[in-house]
Design a protein around this motif. Structure first.
Motif, PDB file in Angstrom:
ATOM      1  N   GLY A  65     -35.944 -20.171  17.881  1.00  0.00           N
ATOM      2  CA  GLY A  65     -37.273 -20.514  17.387  1.00  0.00           C
ATOM      3  C   GLY A  65     -38.339 -19.577  17.918  1.00  0.00           C
ATOM      4  N   THR A  66     -38.205 -19.190  19.192  1.00  0.00           N
ATOM      5  CA  THR A  66     -39.148 -18.230  19.782  1.00  0.00           C
ATOM      6  C   THR A  66     -39.039 -16.882  19.082  1.00  0.00           C
ATOM      7  N   ILE A  67     -37.808 -16.444  18.804  1.00  0.00           N
ATOM      8  CA  ILE A  67     -37.603 -15.166  18.124  1.00  0.00           C
ATOM      9  C   ILE A  67     -38.167 -15.237  16.700  1.00  0.00           C
ATOM     10  N   ALA A  68     -37.964 -16.372  16.020  1.00  0.00           N
ATOM     11  CA  ALA A  68     -38.531 -16.549  14.682  1.00  0.00           C
ATOM     12  C   ALA A  68     -40.054 -16.462  14.729  1.00  0.00           C
ATOM     13  N   LEU A  69     -40.639 -17.034  15.786  1.00  0.00           N
ATOM     14  CA  LEU A  69     -42.091 -16.966  15.968  1.00  0.00           C
ATOM     15  C   LEU A  69     -42.517 -15.518  16.177  1.00  0.00           C
ATOM     16  N   LEU A  78     -40.979 -12.854  15.161  1.00  0.00           N
ATOM     17  CA  LEU A  78     -40.747 -12.062  13.958  1.00  0.00           C
ATOM     18  C   LEU A  78     -41.615 -12.498  12.779  1.00  0.00           C
ATOM     19  N   GLY A  79     -42.424 -13.525  13.004  1.00  0.00           N
ATOM     20  CA  GLY A  79     -43.369 -13.962  11.977  1.00  0.00           C
ATOM     21  C   GLY A  79     -42.764 -14.810  10.874  1.00  0.00           C
ATOM     22  N   ILE A  80     -41.610 -15.451  11.125  1.00  0.00           N
ATOM     23  CA  ILE A  80     -40.973 -16.256  10.076  1.00  0.00           C
ATOM     24  C   ILE A  80     -40.797 -17.713  10.497  1.00  0.00           C
ATOM     25  N   TYR A  81     -41.385 -18.111  11.624  1.00  0.00           N
ATOM     26  CA  TYR A  81     -41.134 -19.455  12.158  1.00  0.00           C
ATOM     27  C   TYR A  81     -41.568 -20.552  11.181  1.00  0.00           C
ATOM     28  N   ASP A  82     -42.801 -20.457  10.684  1.00  0.00           N
ATOM     29  CA  ASP A  82     -43.304 -21.487   9.768  1.00  0.00           C
ATOM     30  C   ASP A  82     -42.460 -21.576   8.503  1.00  0.00           C
ATOM     31  N   ASP A  83     -42.103 -20.414   7.947  1.00  0.00           N
ATOM     32  CA  ASP A  83     -41.269 -20.393   6.745  1.00  0.00           C
ATOM     33  C   ASP A  83     -39.871 -20.948   7.037  1.00  0.00           C
ATOM     34  N   PHE A  84     -39.368 -20.654   8.233  1.00  0.00           N
ATOM     35  CA  PHE A  84     -38.037 -21.120   8.623  1.00  0.00           C
ATOM     36  C   PHE A  84     -38.009 -22.639   8.717  1.00  0.00           C
ATOM     37  N   ILE A  85     -38.989 -23.230   9.424  1.00  0.00           N
ATOM     38  CA  ILE A  85     -39.055 -24.686   9.558  1.00  0.00           C
ATOM     39  C   ILE A  85     -39.256 -25.345   8.195  1.00  0.00           C
ATOM     40  N   ARG A  86     -40.143 -24.754   7.385  1.00  0.00           N
ATOM     41  CA  ARG A  86     -40.423 -25.302   6.060  1.00  0.00           C
ATOM     42  C   ARG A  86     -39.170 -25.263   5.185  1.00  0.00           C
ATOM     43  N   SER A  87     -38.400 -24.186   5.298  1.00  0.00           N
ATOM     44  CA  SER A  87     -37.203 -24.044   4.472  1.00  0.00           C
ATOM     45  C   SER A  87     -36.091 -24.983   4.926  1.00  0.00           C
ATOM     46  N   VAL A  88     -35.932 -25.138   6.242  1.00  0.00           N
ATOM     47  CA  VAL A  88     -34.923 -26.081   6.748  1.00  0.00           C
ATOM     48  C   VAL A  88     -35.247 -27.488   6.272  1.00  0.00           C
ATOM     49  N   SER A  89     -36.530 -27.843   6.342  1.00  0.00           N
ATOM     50  CA  SER A  89     -36.959 -29.147   5.852  1.00  0.00           C
ATOM     51  C   SER A  89     -36.788 -29.246   4.337  1.00  0.00           C
ATOM     52  N   GLY A  90     -37.064 -28.156   3.617  1.00  0.00           N
ATOM     53  CA  GLY A  90     -37.020 -28.157   2.157  1.00  0.00           C
ATOM     54  C   GLY A  90     -35.628 -28.120   1.575  1.00  0.00           C
ATOM     55  N   ILE A  91     -34.624 -27.795   2.401  1.00  0.00           N
ATOM     56  CA  ILE A  91     -33.256 -27.715   1.891  1.00  0.00           C
ATOM     57  C   ILE A  91     -32.768 -29.089   1.442  1.00  0.00           C
ATOM     58  N   PHE A  92     -33.422 -30.138   1.931  1.00  0.00           N
ATOM     59  CA  PHE A  92     -33.031 -31.500   1.561  1.00  0.00           C
ATOM     60  C   PHE A  92     -34.069 -32.139   0.640  1.00  0.00           C
TER      61      PHE A  92
END
Length: 281
Positions: free
Chosen positions: A27-31, A33-47
């Motif tokens: 999560g820190t690395i995603a933050l 690399l500038g993709i943390y928000d999109d990553f969390i949103r996508s994990v949530s959106g997969i369902f």
């Protein structure tokens, strides 16, 4: 319709590499690399109804993570088996080094009150109790045995690990280590890469736990970080501090091991401290 961004493959590789190591959060690395928000949103959106858009974003990241885990698991398994104490000291350094980042991000001097410190202490107690319940089995490995009790343990550990992966500052492998299954999972991955299919039951169980954890926690974590940010960080900080007890392997027994362990401790601290500083700047 947006296309799959395969350029995110290397970002997934970076996240997978760090999530293999307790203390440095994907999560820190995603933050970073500038993709943390999109990553969390996508994990949530997969369902949800956003399944396809979320899948297209997560696919290259997931492939990159799988490649990293497959390539590096043997190295970590070797280090845990042949150089246990220095490797664990490296993990202690990694975990300790992320604490300043978490304290700075939470603005604890200005935001923490009795409730926050109570949660922090609760987090420490939870991790210490889990560790004691595991009888101090912090880095078990070299075994592919499984029973009903172990299968349940692997599933719960996988669920907690995936929840931790979504949080900045706490890694998935850190939770595996706390539950005493980190070494076993690393060994199972390295054996599977070597086409030893006896590792499949363990990996499938942990994998199901990971999927369940994503399903259960993605929306909750998104909510907590949005509406109870500092209370969430207080609990995370407690988890991280408590994990120092969970990871500590005991004192080295030779002078050479002492020297190497001190070096790996400093190296681990320096890596995660620097990553945290870059992220928070």
């Amino acid at each position: 319709m947006s296309k799959i961004k395969w350029s995110n493959l290397w970002k997934g590789f970076a996240m997978g590499t760090t999530d293999l190591v307790p203390g440095v959060s994907g999560g820190t690395i995603a933050l970073l690399l500038g993709i943390y928000d999109d990553f969390i949103r996508s994990v949530s959106g997969i369902f949800s109804k956003r399944f396809w858009e979320s899948l297209k974003f997560l696919l290259p990241i997931g492939v990159g993570m799988v490649i990293a885990i497959g390539l590096l698991s043997k190295v970590i398994n070797y280090l845990l088996s042949a150089h246990t104490v220095p490797t664990m000291f490296f993990f202690v350094g990694l975990i300790a080094g992320i604490i300043p980042y978490l304290l700075k991000t939470s603005h604890f001097k200005h935001t923490f009150n009795v409730m926050h410190y109570s949660l922090l202490i609760t987090g420490i107690i939870i991790i210490v109790v889990i560790t004691l319940l595991n009888n101090g089995d912090k880095h078990a490995g070299e075994s592919l045995s499984h029973s009903t009790g172990l299968i349940l343990k692997y599933f719960i550990a996988g669920a907690c690990a995936s929840s931790a992966m979504l949080l900045p500052g706490i890694s998935g492998s850190f939770m595996l280590l706390v539950f005493g299954v980190y070494g076993t999972v690393m060994y199972a991955i390295s054996e599977f890469v070597s086409l030893n299919f006896a590792a499949i039951p363990i990996l499938v169980t942990v994998g199901c736990g990971v999927l369940f954890g994503f399903l259960l926690s993605s929306k909750l974590i998104q909510y907590l970080l949005s509406y109870h940010t500092y209370l969430t960080y207080a609990l995370i900080i407690g988890f991280v501090i408590g994990s120092l007890y969970a990871v500590f392997p005991g004192l080295p027994d030779t002078m050479m091991t002492w020297i190497i362990s001190i070096i790996t401790l400093i190296l681990g601290f320096g890596i995660s401290y620097r990553l945290g500083k870059i992220t928070s700047d």
